[in-house]
Design an enzyme around this catalytic site. Structure first.
Site, PDB file in Angstrom:
ATOM      1  N   SER A 152       0.847  -1.332  -0.058  1.00 28.75           N
ATOM      2  CA  SER A 152       0.245   0.245   0.013  1.00 28.75           C
ATOM      3  C   SER A 152       0.823   0.852  -0.261  1.00 28.75           C
ATOM      4  O   SER A 152       2.427   0.820   0.287  1.00 28.75           O
ATOM      5  CB  SER A 152      -0.358   0.023   1.195  1.00 28.75           C
ATOM      6  OG  SER A 152      -1.639   1.297   1.647  1.00 28.75           O
ATOM      7  N   TYR A 165      -2.070  -1.210  10.582  1.00 28.73           N
ATOM      8  CA  TYR A 165      -2.189  -1.277   9.046  1.00 28.73           C
ATOM      9  C   TYR A 165      -1.097  -0.970   8.552  1.00 28.73           C
ATOM     10  O   TYR A 165       0.173  -1.623   7.877  1.00 28.73           O
ATOM     11  CB  TYR A 165      -3.238  -1.039   8.329  1.00 28.73           C
ATOM     12  CG  TYR A 165      -3.284  -0.388   6.802  1.00 28.73           C
ATOM     13  CD1 TYR A 165      -4.110  -2.066   6.123  1.00 28.73           C
ATOM     14  CD2 TYR A 165      -2.717   0.288   5.963  1.00 28.73           C
ATOM     15  CE1 TYR A 165      -4.314  -2.315   4.575  1.00 28.73           C
ATOM     16  CE2 TYR A 165      -3.328   0.496   4.558  1.00 28.73           C
ATOM     17  CZ  TYR A 165      -4.169  -1.102   3.605  1.00 28.73           C
ATOM     18  OH  TYR A 165      -4.254  -1.046   3.090  1.00 28.73           O
TER      19      TYR A 165
END
Ligand code: NAD
Length: 270
Positions: A152, A165
């Site tokens: 990401s 995350y």
């Protein structure tokens, strides 16, 4: 032969791939594109049976190769080993490994549930360690391999309230670089694609609700709320990620290894 999609229909013929978290969103798009390029594909993921069946069928319909499904839970190392063994038992080896399974949870650090931290680290980071370590000997034996970790842009930058995350995705970047160095002379490349906001059902499903809650238009939600940090003010398309996976699997990408490749509409340029 079934519909093989557009272009490169036999680029990956005879190659055997595993895509974790490919019953939905980005992983499903990657699995379909690998199939369209001629690869055999092991689909993996969780979900309601009807949705999983439809996803597997759509990958099967995308190309001429063999498509199988593994329900392995990426939180469980034993299930991950069994998945890799099953792929090798079915296809003979693994040539292409795409680590894509991922989950998210948003909370201030002081309230962040320890169980959510553990699940996110296990799913988004540790699962990639387990798949890579189990699949690598097979790539080494074959003298060719491609490992692609879908991280990401949060592998490179942080946002508040996403402790687990962001930590996991930064970890994926580190793991990618280490393994790339270890395998650099063995025809095995290891890279990470770092998407900005991608138009997946998960993301688009929130637009109407957010517009209603904030009293603004759906276009304003996309531009001013979701894509505030993304200069193009457009979502990344799943196909754009899938095409980069195909390119990384090609011979032209043999010298790209250890890279964290943003596909982020300019987010990281700021
Ligand atoms: P999604 O929710 O549509 O798909 C996630 C997939 O992972 C599903 O197939 C799900 O079944 C699977 N999965 C989740 N937990 C699992 C587990 N324990 N075991 C096995 N499979 C599991 O999400 P998405 O948006 O397509 O995201 C895919 C990846 O891309 C994730 O790693 C995510 O962090 C990353 N990513 C997404 C975006 C975005 O904007 N959508 C942006 C950057 C990175």
């Amino acid at each position: 032969m079934r519909n093989t999609g557009t272009g490169n229909n036999d680029l990956l013929a005879g190659k055997n791939s595993v895509v974790t978290g490919s019953t939905s969103g980005i992983g499903l798009g990657i699995a379909r594109r690998l199939a369209a390029a001629g690869a055999n594909v092991m689909v993996n993921g969780l979900g309601e049976q009807g949705q999983v069946d439809a996803a597997v069928r759509s990958v099967d319909d995308a190309g001429p190769g063999q498509v199988v499904f593994s329900p392995a839970n990426m939180i469980q190392p034993a299930e991950i080993s069994a998945m890799v063994e099953e792929a090798v038992g079915t296809f003979g080896t693994i040539d292409i490994l795409v680590n894509n399974a991922g989950i998210q949870f948003v909370s201030p650090i002081q309230d962040f549930p320890p169980g959510k931290w553990d699940d996110i680290i296990a799913t988004n980071l540790s699962s990639s360690f387990h798949t890579i370590s189990a699949a690598t000997p097979h790539m080494q034996a074959a003298g060719w391999g491609r490992i692609i970790n879908i991280s990401s842009l949060h592998a490179l930058v942080a946002s508040p309230y996403k402790a687990a995350y962001v930590a996991a995705k930064h970890g994926v970047a580190g793991l990618t670089k280490v393994v790339a160095l270890e395998l650099a002379q063995q025809n095995i490349t290891v890279n990470s694609i770092a998407p900005g906001y991608v138009e997946t059902p998960l993301v688009t499903g929130q637009i109407t609700d957010t517009a209603r809650a904030r009293g603004i238009t759906e276009d304003e939600v996309v531009r001013d709320v979701m894509l505030a940090a993304q200069p193009t003010k457009k979502f990344i398309q799943i196909d754009e990620i899938a095409e980069l996976v195909i390119f990384l699997c090609s011979d032209a990408a043999a010298s790209i290894t250890g890279a964290i490749l943003p596909v982020d509409g300019g987010w990281s340029a700021q």
